[in-house]
Design an enzyme around this catalytic site. Sequence first.
Site, short mmCIF file in Angstrom:
data_model
loop_
_atom_site.label_atom_id
_atom_site.label_comp_id
_atom_site.label_asym_id
_atom_site.label_seq_id
_atom_site.Cartn_x
_atom_site.Cartn_y
_atom_site.Cartn_z
N TYR A 197 0.90 -1.16 0.00
CA TYR A 197 0.00 0.00 0.00
C TYR A 197 0.93 1.20 0.00
CZ TYR A 197 -3.78 3.12 1.52
OH TYR A 197 -4.72 4.12 1.61
N THR A 198 0.94 1.97 -1.10
CA THR A 198 1.98 3.01 -1.24
C THR A 198 1.43 4.44 -1.25
OG1 THR A 198 1.89 2.70 -3.64
CG2 THR A 198 3.62 1.52 -2.45
N TYR A 247 1.94 5.50 6.98
CA TYR A 247 2.56 4.62 5.97
C TYR A 247 3.88 4.06 6.50
CZ TYR A 247 5.50 3.59 1.87
OH TYR A 247 6.37 3.01 0.98
#
Length: 286
Positions: free
Chosen positions: A63-64, A127
Amino acid sequence: MINVLVTGANGQLGSAIKSIANTEGLISFTYCTSSQLNITDADAILENFRSYDYDYCINCAAYTNVDAAEEYFAQANAINGLGVKYLATACKESRTKLIHISTDFVFSGKHSLPYTEFDTPEPASAYGLSKYRGEQEISKHLSDYYIIRTSWLYSEFGHNFMKSMLKLGKERAHLSVVFDQIGSPTYAVDLARFILQLIQKNTDAFGIYHYSNEGVASWYDFAKAIFEEADIRIALSPIRTAEYPLPAKRPSYSVMDKAKVKASFNLQIPHWRDSLIEAVKNNALL
Ligand SMILES: NC(=O)c1ccc[n+]([C@@H]2O[C@H](COP(=O)([O-])OP(=O)(O)OC[C@H]3O[C@@H](n4cnc5c(N)ncnc54)[C@H](OP(=O)(O)O)[C@@H]3O)[C@@H](O)[C@H]2O)c1
């Protein structure tokens, strides 16, 4: 023949690996996109690993979306944390070596000297935290792994800063880019070449490694170089991060020390400015 699974194969790094893989005759690649193999599906992962005899798994799945992760941490963590745990567990069971890609965003950016593999991660964003959780899951469940932390990944593939700049360069007469975040751009094809070398060497020098291109830059420097290489004339202004607020906090300094990777694998890493020439050329050919 060395059998290699590539997860997240349609992303930027997966595409970079595909672009050079044909020249590496000793390796047989199985490419799985997110719809072919969802790394958040523990049963599907186990079933896949039990059906094939992989020597290596290169995990390019992630997941970027750094800013969206602030709001959707559970989603980011399901892929970057839990999904990585499922991969590590499957690798353990099937004696597959895991090559996992992590990020400079595991660091806070408070340093003023390059981060080494011995520095303790302290992610400043959701993130970064999700990626750090993935690293922790790997070291908890597996011993035969390479975690490669990279930074500022760009190429002719997927979505990235170089491609955004080239697009904006055609649309705008003026652009402002932040100059107070310092890091090292990394051409995804260079990283892909290193990963393939790692597999060909087939060593057991497992652990965490930092890999980026040589040299440092601000995003402003990087943008200026992209426009120069692509021969785009545009008025470019340096601005501070505070003038371009985004949901996720970025490290203001995320340069990584590459002494360990260079010494361990006898590597010569290209300077980011030289690799940018290759990337801009390859982008124009697409
Ligand atoms: N891009 C950067 O600047 C940067 C910097 C440092 C480190 N990294 C790390 O480098 C690695 C590669 O990045 P990248 O730029 O190649 O990323 P990317 O282009 O966003 O590719 C990520 C891939 O993962 C796939 N994916 C997402 N969720 C998945 C799931 N549940 N199961 C299987 N596949 C899934 C995506 O497929 P869909 O498109 O179908 O969702 C996509 O193909 C990542 O680990 C990233 O964290 C990137």
